[in-house]
Write a protein that holds these residues in place. Structure first.
Motif: not given
Length: 371
Positions: A220-249
């Protein structure tokens, strides 16, 4: 989580924490869970290697009676676990070592410990907004044990906490220690119920990863928090939006550019990590009548790094040649490089009348964040 079946969850990290939370979410009805793992291998600190036909666990090791969920998963996947066997502390069986300290009978100390633990839990339920709760949470575990006159329990915790890499009792907060030092942990040691999976822990995580959407080799190269909640995870293969993210690293390894907020930054800066080193090696002339040895010399607050904390005798390679004696050793490694650790290990083994042979693998773990 409301509407769990429709929620999308992105999990950063495919180690035991990430795969466990993903598995638990799926078991509770979540249909859209994705795990992102930087490396090709899942399992994190569960690092199983094969040497001469036998499995050796370099990281995660024992399960106790507290491991109710992973024990259930092991059973489901047909992964057999065996009791660890006899443990020795400073040349005495573990419970004999514990009873060498003058004090109340163990059953009395256990009752006192359980009472103190309940009292602590009651204070925590009042909330950390109170000075009493903050002071109780931050009290060094050694002071907690001394205050409740738990002399023999303190000796038990040297093995249950310090010698397995969690640090000196003086350096650990009571809040952290009591998360691990449950009644089930004590009963596991008392009734020899510490177990290890025959084929190593990594097999469990591979089985779980096979049932979940795990994106290996996808950092995960970038975690983009969204104002309305949730976040977009950016990886080398593209961007994916999620309602919730859990960081375990480890949070201090998350790029500062993620802008995850002041709370996350505070936690990242407030954690100090141990460095724990495991070495799989061949040793001539060492113990073979029991499974584990541990030592008290390196367990003090001011002990230097590199001393031998504990040793586990592992299964010998399954070959026709003369059997080799394989051991898994543990050391605190802060400030020492691989060559210095190996030299210190050889000296520690020689001081106990044995000789270090081939070194098959050495792993340096960023381990146990202290608050």
């Amino acid at each position: 989580m409301k509407n769990i079946a429709r929620a999308s969850v992105g999990v950063v990290g495919g180690g035991p924490a990430g795969l466990s939370i993903a598995k638990l979410l799926v078991e509770r009805g979540a249909a859209n869970v994705t795990v992102f793992e930087t490396s090709e291998r899942v399992g994190g600190k569960s690092y199983t290697i094969e040497q001469g036909g036998s499995a050796h666990e370099m990281g995660t090791c024992y399960s106790t009676l507290s491991y109710k969920i992973t024990n259930r998963w092991m059973k489901r996947y047909g992964i057999r676990q065996r009791a660890l066997g006899r443990q020795v502390m400073d040349d005495a069986p573990l419970m004999h070592f514990v009873r060498q300290e003058p004090g109340a009978p163990m059953v009395v100390e256990l009752g006192r410990f359980l009472g103190a633990r309940r009292e602590f839990a009651q204070i925590m339920r009042r909330g950390l907004e109170t000075e009493e709760a903050r002071a109780a949470a931050a009290e060094p575990f050694s002071a907690f044990l001394d205050r409740h006159q738990l002399k023999r329990m303190r000796r038990f915790m040297l093995r249950a906490i310090t010698s397995i890499g969690y640090g000196p009792l003086e350096d650990i907060s009571t809040e952290q220690a009591l998360r691990w030092a449950t009644p089930d942990l004590f009963l596991s040691g008392l009734f020899a119920q510490l177990k290890m999976p025959d084929e190593g822990w990594q097999r469990l995580w591979e089985k779980i990863a096979g049932e979940i959407d795990v994106r290996r080799s996808e950092p995960v190269n970038q975690i983009e928090k969204l104002p309305e909640g949730g976040a977009i995870l950016h990886t080398p293969t593209g961007a994916t939006a999620f309602d919730h993210i859990i960081i375990t690293t480890a949070l201090d390894e998350i790029d500062k550019g993620h802008n995850l907020g002041a709370d996350v930054d505070f936690v990242a800066q407030a954690c100090r990590w141990n460095t724990y080193v495991t070495t799989l090696c061949e040793v001539d002339g060492w113990f073979d009548g029991h499974r584990v040895e541990a030592y008290t010399d390196p367990l003090t607050h001011d002990a230097p790094a590199g001393l031998l904390l504990s040793v586990r005798r592992d299964p010998a390679p399954a070959r026709r040649e003369a059997p080799k004696h394989i051991y898994l050793t543990g050391q605190y490694g802060h400030g020492l490089d691989a060559a210095q650790l190996k030299s210190a290990l050889a000296g520690e083994i020689a001081s106990r009348g044995a000789r270090l042979g081939a070194v098959y693998c050495q792993k340096r773990w960023k381990y146990f964040p202290r608050y």
